[in-house]
Design a protein around this motif. Sequence first.
Motif, PDB file in Angstrom:
ATOM      1  N   LEU A  32       0.822  -1.205   0.000  1.00 54.89           N
ATOM      2  CA  LEU A  32       0.000   0.000   0.000  1.00 54.89           C
ATOM      3  C   LEU A  32       0.861   1.263   0.000  1.00 54.89           C
ATOM      4  N   TYR A  33       1.939   1.243   0.789  1.00 63.12           N
ATOM      5  CA  TYR A  33       2.805   2.409   0.880  1.00 63.12           C
ATOM      6  C   TYR A  33       3.859   2.466  -0.233  1.00 63.12           C
ATOM      7  N   GLY A  34       3.876   1.452  -1.102  1.00 60.89           N
ATOM      8  CA  GLY A  34       4.814   1.462  -2.219  1.00 60.89           C
ATOM      9  C   GLY A  34       6.227   1.072  -1.849  1.00 60.89           C
ATOM     10  N   TRP A  35       6.365   0.264  -0.808  1.00 62.45           N
ATOM     11  CA  TRP A  35       7.702  -0.131  -0.341  1.00 62.45           C
ATOM     12  C   TRP A  35       8.074  -1.547  -0.758  1.00 62.45           C
ATOM     13  N   ASP A  36       7.240  -2.193  -1.583  1.00 58.33           N
ATOM     14  CA  ASP A  36       7.569  -3.536  -2.057  1.00 58.33           C
ATOM     15  C   ASP A  36       8.504  -3.446  -3.261  1.00 58.33           C
ATOM     16  N   ASP A  37       9.006  -4.592  -3.702  1.00 61.26           N
ATOM     17  CA  ASP A  37       9.958  -4.659  -4.816  1.00 61.26           C
ATOM     18  C   ASP A  37       9.633  -5.905  -5.638  1.00 61.26           C
ATOM     19  N   LEU A  38       8.519  -5.821  -6.399  1.00 67.59           N
ATOM     20  CA  LEU A  38       7.986  -6.990  -7.089  1.00 67.59           C
ATOM     21  C   LEU A  38       7.809  -8.131  -6.081  1.00 67.59           C
ATOM     22  N   VAL A  39       8.524  -9.261  -6.252  1.00 66.97           N
ATOM     23  CA  VAL A  39       8.380 -10.389  -5.323  1.00 66.97           C
ATOM     24  C   VAL A  39       9.681 -10.634  -4.546  1.00 66.97           C
ATOM     25  N   PHE A  63       2.885  -8.722  -3.245  1.00 63.63           N
ATOM     26  CA  PHE A  63       2.513  -8.423  -1.868  1.00 63.63           C
ATOM     27  C   PHE A  63       1.042  -8.039  -1.732  1.00 63.63           C
ATOM     28  N   ASP A  64       0.465  -7.372  -2.738  1.00 64.65           N
ATOM     29  CA  ASP A  64      -0.932  -6.974  -2.627  1.00 64.65           C
ATOM     30  C   ASP A  64      -1.898  -8.105  -2.937  1.00 64.65           C
ATOM     31  N   GLU A  65      -1.379  -9.306  -3.202  1.00 66.18           N
ATOM     32  CA  GLU A  65      -2.200 -10.495  -3.420  1.00 66.18           C
ATOM     33  C   GLU A  65      -2.207 -11.436  -2.221  1.00 66.18           C
ATOM     34  N   THR A 237      -0.677   1.983  16.777  1.00 68.83           N
ATOM     35  CA  THR A 237      -1.187   2.316  15.445  1.00 68.83           C
ATOM     36  C   THR A 237      -1.721   1.106  14.670  1.00 68.83           C
ATOM     37  N   TRP A 238      -1.389  -0.107  15.103  1.00 64.50           N
ATOM     38  CA  TRP A 238      -1.741  -1.294  14.321  1.00 64.50           C
ATOM     39  C   TRP A 238      -3.249  -1.454  14.076  1.00 64.50           C
ATOM     40  N   PRO A 239      -4.117  -1.311  15.063  1.00 64.49           N
ATOM     41  CA  PRO A 239      -5.555  -1.443  14.787  1.00 64.49           C
ATOM     42  C   PRO A 239      -6.039  -0.455  13.728  1.00 64.49           C
ATOM     43  N   GLY A 240      -5.518   0.763  13.757  1.00 62.35           N
ATOM     44  CA  GLY A 240      -5.903   1.750  12.756  1.00 62.35           C
ATOM     45  C   GLY A 240      -5.411   1.380  11.367  1.00 62.35           C
ATOM     46  N   LEU A 241      -4.231   0.799  11.285  1.00 64.56           N
ATOM     47  CA  LEU A 241      -3.706   0.344   9.995  1.00 64.56           C
ATOM     48  C   LEU A 241      -4.558  -0.783   9.425  1.00 64.56           C
ATOM     49  N   LEU A 242      -5.014  -1.686  10.286  1.00 62.58           N
ATOM     50  CA  LEU A 242      -5.890  -2.760   9.823  1.00 62.58           C
ATOM     51  C   LEU A 242      -7.218  -2.200   9.329  1.00 62.58           C
ATOM     52  N   ARG A 243      -7.728  -1.182  10.008  1.00 65.34           N
ATOM     53  CA  ARG A 243      -8.969  -0.554   9.543  1.00 65.34           C
ATOM     54  C   ARG A 243      -8.763   0.102   8.184  1.00 65.34           C
ATOM     55  N   ARG A 244      -7.599   0.687   7.976  1.00 65.25           N
ATOM     56  CA  ARG A 244      -7.298   1.293   6.676  1.00 65.25           C
ATOM     57  C   ARG A 244      -7.335   0.249   5.567  1.00 65.25           C
ATOM     58  N   LEU A 245      -6.737  -0.918   5.833  1.00 66.56           N
ATOM     59  CA  LEU A 245      -6.779  -1.993   4.835  1.00 66.56           C
ATOM     60  C   LEU A 245      -8.216  -2.439   4.575  1.00 66.56           C
ATOM     61  N   ASP A 246      -8.984  -2.599   5.645  1.00 70.71           N
ATOM     62  CA  ASP A 246     -10.353  -3.102   5.516  1.00 70.71           C
ATOM     63  C   ASP A 246     -11.248  -2.153   4.717  1.00 70.71           C
ATOM     64  N   ARG A 247     -10.952  -0.866   4.752  1.00 71.54           N
ATOM     65  CA  ARG A 247     -11.793   0.085   4.030  1.00 71.54           C
ATOM     66  C   ARG A 247     -11.685  -0.084   2.512  1.00 71.54           C
ATOM     67  N   THR A 248     -10.580  -0.669   2.065  1.00 77.66           N
ATOM     68  CA  THR A 248     -10.400  -0.823   0.619  1.00 77.66           C
ATOM     69  C   THR A 248     -10.503  -2.271   0.149  1.00 77.66           C
ATOM     70  N   ASP A 249     -10.040  -3.223   0.968  1.00 78.18           N
ATOM     71  CA  ASP A 249     -10.018  -4.626   0.532  1.00 78.18           C
ATOM     72  C   ASP A 249      -9.785  -5.506   1.750  1.00 78.18           C
ATOM     73  N   ARG A 250     -10.759  -6.339   2.087  1.00 79.61           N
ATOM     74  CA  ARG A 250     -10.662  -7.208   3.264  1.00 79.61           C
ATOM     75  C   ARG A 250     -10.128  -8.596   2.932  1.00 79.61           C
ATOM     76  N   SER A 251      -9.711  -8.809   1.684  1.00 80.91           N
ATOM     77  CA  SER A 251      -9.327 -10.163   1.264  1.00 80.91           C
ATOM     78  C   SER A 251      -8.070 -10.668   1.956  1.00 80.91           C
ATOM     79  N   TRP A 252      -7.247  -9.779   2.522  1.00 79.28           N
ATOM     80  CA  TRP A 252      -6.048 -10.210   3.225  1.00 79.28           C
ATOM     81  C   TRP A 252      -6.373 -11.109   4.424  1.00 79.28           C
ATOM     82  N   ARG A 253      -7.576 -10.988   4.942  1.00 78.82           N
ATOM     83  CA  ARG A 253      -7.993 -11.782   6.116  1.00 78.82           C
ATOM     84  C   ARG A 253      -8.293 -13.246   5.749  1.00 78.82           C
ATOM     85  N   ASP A 254      -8.533 -13.536   4.469  1.00 76.69           N
ATOM     86  CA  ASP A 254      -8.989 -14.861   4.060  1.00 76.69           C
ATOM     87  C   ASP A 254      -7.923 -15.936   4.239  1.00 76.69           C
TER      88      ASP A 254
END
Length: 254
Positions: A32-39, A63-65, A237-254
């Motif tokens: 999300l923050y653009g700090w990944d490097d492909l795989v 990472f976004d998958e 800050t972690w609970p707020g970061l999880l809420r940020r993810l959930d607002r756009t895509d909750r699939s990471w929880r699956d």
Amino acid sequence: MTVLTPVMTKACNEEEKQLRQNLAACYRLIALYGWDDLVYTHISCRLPGIKRHFLINPYGMMFDEITASSLVKIDSQCQKVDESPWPVNPAGFVIHNAIHQAREDVCCVLHAHSVATVAVSVLECGLLPLTQHAMFIYHSLSYHDYEGPAVDPDECQRLQRDMGNNNVMFLRNHGVLVAGETVADAFQNFYFTQRACEMQIQAMSCGESLVAMEHEVIQDAYAKIQTATLHQGGMLTWPGLLRRLDRTDRSWRD
């Protein structure tokens, strides 16, 4: 064509489920923050219990998958414990296994190649005490010289030696390795490392003289930061970061 559908693991207990979700969230946040490097970078988490099992990313998945169930469970020999069609990055395993072996206090290890951390890793001066962001991790900082991609198990001892009891280690000419007692702590340690590097690079680019903090200020800064953040570490800050993810895509929880 590779199918990117998450691989459902065998039933796991609630503690493992929670760790899987936190680790998957960490991958998504780095993307999300653009700090990944492909795989080509990786984050690992040690599972509780007598058996030394770890969770790490499926090598080849962006990472976004990544989801909680797609994470690969491996042992200390890098053998998959549960079925998965995905391989594990051999260099990733060497780096992570080295730290997990030496640091019982560490649950999560994060390795990144972000532009800012790589830029600081090539500076002879390394990270300087220029900003309050740097003070979050400056007390727990070390360096490791570049030896090429970390596929040689012999490098483990040198990684352990150079990391010591620190939580942030710049891998010279390569990137950074960050550790945390929890996934939330590891992410926060990386966040402040990243921000401190960005600020340093921008300040240095101005060509003006830099004002570094005095030794006495550096010595006191971390204790004051702990007070200011209510001694909660990454969990502030972690609970707020999880809420940020959930607002756009909750699939990471699956």
